[in-house]
Design a protein around this motif. Sequence first.
Motif, PDB file in Angstrom:
ATOM      1  N   PHE A 140      83.115  11.232  64.095  1.00  0.00           N
ATOM      2  CA  PHE A 140      82.781  11.674  62.733  1.00  0.00           C
ATOM      3  C   PHE A 140      83.117  13.157  62.657  1.00  0.00           C
ATOM      4  O   PHE A 140      82.405  13.992  63.203  1.00  0.00           O
ATOM      5  CB  PHE A 140      81.309  11.410  62.456  1.00  0.00           C
ATOM      6  CG  PHE A 140      80.806  11.987  61.144  1.00  0.00           C
ATOM      7  CD1 PHE A 140      81.649  12.134  60.044  1.00  0.00           C
ATOM      8  CD2 PHE A 140      79.465  12.370  60.999  1.00  0.00           C
ATOM      9  CE1 PHE A 140      81.187  12.645  58.845  1.00  0.00           C
ATOM     10  CE2 PHE A 140      78.994  12.889  59.809  1.00  0.00           C
ATOM     11  CZ  PHE A 140      79.863  13.023  58.734  1.00  0.00           C
ATOM     12  N   TYR A 141      84.243  13.492  62.025  1.00  0.00           N
ATOM     13  CA  TYR A 141      84.741  14.864  61.979  1.00  0.00           C
ATOM     14  C   TYR A 141      84.904  15.268  60.514  1.00  0.00           C
ATOM     15  O   TYR A 141      85.694  14.676  59.783  1.00  0.00           O
ATOM     16  CB  TYR A 141      86.084  14.933  62.701  1.00  0.00           C
ATOM     17  CG  TYR A 141      86.685  16.323  62.752  1.00  0.00           C
ATOM     18  CD1 TYR A 141      86.066  17.347  63.456  1.00  0.00           C
ATOM     19  CD2 TYR A 141      87.892  16.603  62.108  1.00  0.00           C
ATOM     20  CE1 TYR A 141      86.618  18.612  63.517  1.00  0.00           C
ATOM     21  CE2 TYR A 141      88.460  17.867  62.158  1.00  0.00           C
ATOM     22  CZ  TYR A 141      87.811  18.865  62.858  1.00  0.00           C
ATOM     23  OH  TYR A 141      88.362  20.126  62.916  1.00  0.00           O
ATOM     24  N   ARG A 142      84.106  16.246  60.073  1.00  0.00           N
ATOM     25  CA  ARG A 142      84.155  16.662  58.671  1.00  0.00           C
ATOM     26  C   ARG A 142      84.023  18.186  58.591  1.00  0.00           C
ATOM     27  O   ARG A 142      82.917  18.733  58.668  1.00  0.00           O
ATOM     28  CB  ARG A 142      83.044  15.993  57.873  1.00  0.00           C
ATOM     29  CG  ARG A 142      83.105  16.311  56.373  1.00  0.00           C
ATOM     30  CD  ARG A 142      81.952  15.683  55.607  1.00  0.00           C
ATOM     31  NE  ARG A 142      82.034  14.233  55.555  1.00  0.00           N
ATOM     32  CZ  ARG A 142      81.106  13.473  54.980  1.00  0.00           C
ATOM     33  NH1 ARG A 142      80.041  14.025  54.412  1.00  0.00           N
ATOM     34  NH2 ARG A 142      81.246  12.153  54.981  1.00  0.00           N
ATOM     35  N   LYS A 153      83.693  21.904  57.019  1.00  0.00           N
ATOM     36  CA  LYS A 153      83.054  22.417  55.802  1.00  0.00           C
ATOM     37  C   LYS A 153      84.116  22.848  54.796  1.00  0.00           C
ATOM     38  O   LYS A 153      83.987  22.620  53.597  1.00  0.00           O
ATOM     39  CB  LYS A 153      82.145  23.602  56.142  1.00  0.00           C
ATOM     40  CG  LYS A 153      81.462  24.221  54.923  1.00  0.00           C
ATOM     41  CD  LYS A 153      80.631  25.425  55.341  1.00  0.00           C
ATOM     42  CE  LYS A 153      79.863  25.991  54.134  1.00  0.00           C
ATOM     43  NZ  LYS A 153      80.764  26.483  53.084  1.00  0.00           N
ATOM     44  N   TYR A 178      75.524  18.903  62.150  1.00  0.00           N
ATOM     45  CA  TYR A 178      74.845  17.697  61.666  1.00  0.00           C
ATOM     46  C   TYR A 178      73.355  17.963  61.507  1.00  0.00           C
ATOM     47  O   TYR A 178      72.751  17.643  60.488  1.00  0.00           O
ATOM     48  CB  TYR A 178      75.095  16.545  62.649  1.00  0.00           C
ATOM     49  CG  TYR A 178      74.696  15.180  62.124  1.00  0.00           C
ATOM     50  CD1 TYR A 178      73.359  14.781  62.096  1.00  0.00           C
ATOM     51  CD2 TYR A 178      75.646  14.281  61.664  1.00  0.00           C
ATOM     52  CE1 TYR A 178      72.990  13.543  61.615  1.00  0.00           C
ATOM     53  CE2 TYR A 178      75.286  13.026  61.180  1.00  0.00           C
ATOM     54  CZ  TYR A 178      73.956  12.668  61.158  1.00  0.00           C
ATOM     55  OH  TYR A 178      73.588  11.436  60.677  1.00  0.00           O
ATOM     56  N   ILE A 200      77.132   8.449  59.326  1.00  0.00           N
ATOM     57  CA  ILE A 200      77.666   9.125  58.137  1.00  0.00           C
ATOM     58  C   ILE A 200      76.755   8.887  56.936  1.00  0.00           C
ATOM     59  O   ILE A 200      76.475   9.791  56.141  1.00  0.00           O
ATOM     60  CB  ILE A 200      79.096   8.639  57.845  1.00  0.00           C
ATOM     61  CG1 ILE A 200      80.047   9.069  58.968  1.00  0.00           C
ATOM     62  CG2 ILE A 200      79.586   9.178  56.500  1.00  0.00           C
ATOM     63  CD1 ILE A 200      81.451   8.496  58.829  1.00  0.00           C
ATOM     64  N   ASP A 249      75.041  11.707  54.579  1.00  0.00           N
ATOM     65  CA  ASP A 249      75.333  11.831  53.147  1.00  0.00           C
ATOM     66  C   ASP A 249      74.091  11.609  52.291  1.00  0.00           C
ATOM     67  O   ASP A 249      73.894  12.274  51.267  1.00  0.00           O
ATOM     68  CB  ASP A 249      76.414  10.829  52.753  1.00  0.00           C
ATOM     69  CG  ASP A 249      77.773  11.195  53.311  1.00  0.00           C
ATOM     70  OD1 ASP A 249      78.631  10.297  53.437  1.00  0.00           O
ATOM     71  OD2 ASP A 249      77.982  12.386  53.616  1.00  0.00           O
ATOM     72  N   GLN A 279      77.380  21.313  51.861  1.00  0.00           N
ATOM     73  CA  GLN A 279      77.502  21.204  53.326  1.00  0.00           C
ATOM     74  C   GLN A 279      77.474  22.609  53.922  1.00  0.00           C
ATOM     75  O   GLN A 279      78.214  23.496  53.501  1.00  0.00           O
ATOM     76  CB  GLN A 279      78.815  20.503  53.702  1.00  0.00           C
ATOM     77  CG  GLN A 279      78.972  20.273  55.201  1.00  0.00           C
ATOM     78  CD  GLN A 279      80.211  19.445  55.530  1.00  0.00           C
ATOM     79  OE1 GLN A 279      80.599  18.578  54.766  1.00  0.00           O
ATOM     80  NE2 GLN A 279      80.816  19.724  56.678  1.00  0.00           N
ATOM     81  N   ASP A 313      80.545  23.031  59.724  1.00  0.00           N
ATOM     82  CA  ASP A 313      81.441  21.966  60.186  1.00  0.00           C
ATOM     83  C   ASP A 313      80.651  20.923  60.976  1.00  0.00           C
ATOM     84  O   ASP A 313      79.634  21.243  61.594  1.00  0.00           O
ATOM     85  CB  ASP A 313      82.537  22.543  61.094  1.00  0.00           C
ATOM     86  CG  ASP A 313      83.341  23.626  60.405  1.00  0.00           C
ATOM     87  OD1 ASP A 313      83.667  24.621  61.077  1.00  0.00           O
ATOM     88  OD2 ASP A 313      83.630  23.478  59.215  1.00  0.00           O
ATOM     89  N   CYS A 358      80.978  17.599  63.815  1.00  0.00           N
ATOM     90  CA  CYS A 358      81.766  16.783  64.742  1.00  0.00           C
ATOM     91  C   CYS A 358      80.798  16.004  65.626  1.00  0.00           C
ATOM     92  O   CYS A 358      79.998  16.602  66.361  1.00  0.00           O
ATOM     93  CB  CYS A 358      82.700  17.640  65.591  1.00  0.00           C
ATOM     94  SG  CYS A 358      83.821  16.652  66.602  1.00  0.00           S
TER      95      CYS A 358
END
Length: 657
Positions: free
Chosen positions: A424-426, A428, A597, A634, A638, A646, A649, A651
Motif C-alpha cells: 500500500f503505497y500512497r 502525500k 499510516y 486501505i 480511508d 492526508q 506519505d 507505505c
Amino acid sequence: MRRKFLRLSLVIAVLLVGHNLFAATEDSLIIADLIKKSNEIYYENPDSSYRLCCEAEKKSQYYGNTQFMGDIAHCKARYHLLVTDYDLSATEINFAIQIFEQQKNYPKLSRAYSLKSILLDRIGEPDASTNMLREAYFISKNHGDRDGEIGRLINLSLDFIERNYADSAYHYLLLLEALQSSMDERDRYFLEQNLGLYYHLTEDYTKAVYYFNRAWLVADQQKMTDSKATICARLAESYLALNMLNEAEKFALESYQIAVDNKLIFEEEDAVIQLVKVYEAQENYQRAFDFRGRLIEVEERINKIEKVQQLKEDEYKLSLTVKEKELAEKENVINAEKLKSAEAKNQNMLLYFVLVLVVLILVFTVYIYLQTSKLNKAIALSKTILEQRNKEIMDSIHYAKQIQDAILPPVRYVSEILPDNFIFYRPKDVVAGDFYWIEQTADKIYFAVADCTGHGVPGAMVSVICHNALNRSLKEFGFSKPSEILEKTSELVVETFVKSDREVKDGMDIALCAFDKNNFTLQFAGANNPVWIMKSIHSENLGTVSPKNLLASEDKVLIEIRGNRQPIGYFEKKQVFLNQTVQLEKGDVIYLSSDGYFDQFGGDKGKKIKSKNFKEKLLNIQNFTMKEQQEMIISLFDTWKGDFEQVDDICVMGVRV
C-alpha cells in the motif's frame, strides 16, 4: 439569396479542405522518407543520420506537421546518447515517451523505454536500467507486441547473465523459450546463445556446449558470419573448461579462420585469446607464444580502428550526397505540383472576394463587442501565463516522479520474488519521501520500508540518496546482515551531507528484513521502525519473545520486534545497530510500515489512528488473502481519514512466507 450564399460557402469549404488534405499527405511523405533514411544509415554513419533527423524536424515545423514528433525525438535521443550528451538525450527520450504514450503507440513506447534503459546504465544506474528494461518488456507483453516482447526478453536475459545474476537470467530465459513458435531464426540464435552463456555462468559446461552447438547450427544455416565466429569462440571456451582440449582447439581455430577470412577484427581477437589458453593448457608453448604475438598485432589494429572508421565516414559522405540529391529532386517535383496548385488557387480568387465582403460586414458588427472584451482578454492572458508557469513547475515535479519511480521495483517484480505480498503505497504529494526496497542474492531476499525526512520534492531527493546508499551497502560493499547494511548506509548518507557548507541532519527511518530461503529464518534491523510478525498461537518459537511485545487473538499472535531508537544519518548518541533473528514457519506473515499510516488524523474526534488500531486490525484480518488484507487496510485508512487532508506519505508492506 441566402440559399445561394450557403451553397457558395459550402463549395469554398470543400475546396479548402481538399487542398489542405492533399498538402498534408505530401508533407507526411517527405518527413517519413527523411526519418526512414535516417534509420537506415544510423549504424554506418551516425552523424549523417542525425543531420537527416534534424532536417525532418525542420520540415515538420515548417509544415506544422506534429505526426512524427515522437520518432524525431527518439532519433535525436539515440544520437545524443552515442556522443555522451546525456542531458540532451534524457530530454529527447522523455519527450518521445510522452508522445508515444499520447498516441498509444505501444511498440514504439517499448522501444523508447529500452533506449532509456541504456541511458540509465551509462549514467551509473544499473538497477534503474534493469527496471526500465522490465517495463519495456511488460509494455510489449501486455499490448500483444510479440516481436518487441521477444527482443526485450533477449536483452533482459543477457543483462542478468553479464551481471552474474543466474536465477533472474534463467527466469527470463524460460519466458523466452515459451515464445519459440513466434521467433524468426535470428531470434532463435540469440535464445540458444544466451542459454549456453547461462549454463557456462553456472559452470554446467556440458549443457553450455549443447546449446552453443544448437546456436552454431542456426548461425551456419542462416549465414550469420559474425555470430558463427562468436559462437565458435564460446564453444572453445566451454570445451576448455571441460578439459576437452582437442575440441577446444578445433572450434577456436574455426572461429579464428572465419574472423580472418571475413576481416572481423574483434571476433579475431576473441578467437586468438581462446587459442592462447588452449595451447597453454596443452603445454604447446611454441604455438601459445606464436598466437600471443598474433594477439599483439590484432590489438594494434584495433587501436587504429578509429582512423579507419573516419575514412569510411568520409567515403560515405560522398554517397550520402547522392541520396540528398535524390531528396532534392523529389522535393522539386513536389514544389512543381504545389505551383500548379497555386495556379488553381488564383482561379478561385473571385470566390474568396465574396467571402471578404461578408467578413467586412461581420467585422463592423462585432467592433463594439471587441472593444468591450479587451479587459477580459487581458485577464485571460494573465491567467494563461500563470497556468503556463504552474504547468512548467508541475512538469518538473512529474519528471522527478519518473526518476523516483525508476528506482522503485515494479509490483510485478516484487511478486516474482515474493509471490504472496501486498504493498500500500500512497505519496502525500506527487513525489514522496517514503519508498520500498527489495533485492535478492543467491540465498536471501532483502526487503524494507523506509521513511525519509520530509515529503514532496525535498523528501524525494533524500529518498534517492538513501536508496542509492542501501544498494551500495549490499552490492558494492558486500554486507549481508541487515545491521551491517544499516551501519554502512548511515555512514554513506552522512558522507553525502557532510560535504555541504551548512549542517544537514536529514536521513531516514527504516525497517530492513533479510529472509533466508535455506533455513527459513528472518533477520531484522531497524532505525526507529519495528517489524511485526504474525504467527500461530501454537508456534514453538514464541518462548524467546517478550510478553510486552505480543498481541494475541484466539489462534494468532502478533509479535513486535523493535529496532534501534536512532535514524539513518547524523545522530549525536549513535549506537551500533542490533541484528535480531526469528525462526519462521510456513504461513507466517511479516508486516512493515512507515509512520504516515499511524499519524493520520480523522475519526469522530479528529485524532490519529495510532499503531494500536493498526495492530488490532492485523489480528482481525488474518483469515483473508494478502490482496484482501490490503483492501481492508486501505479501507480502514480511508474511512478514518474521511474529509481530513492526508498528513504524510504512506507505505505499508505485507509478506506471507
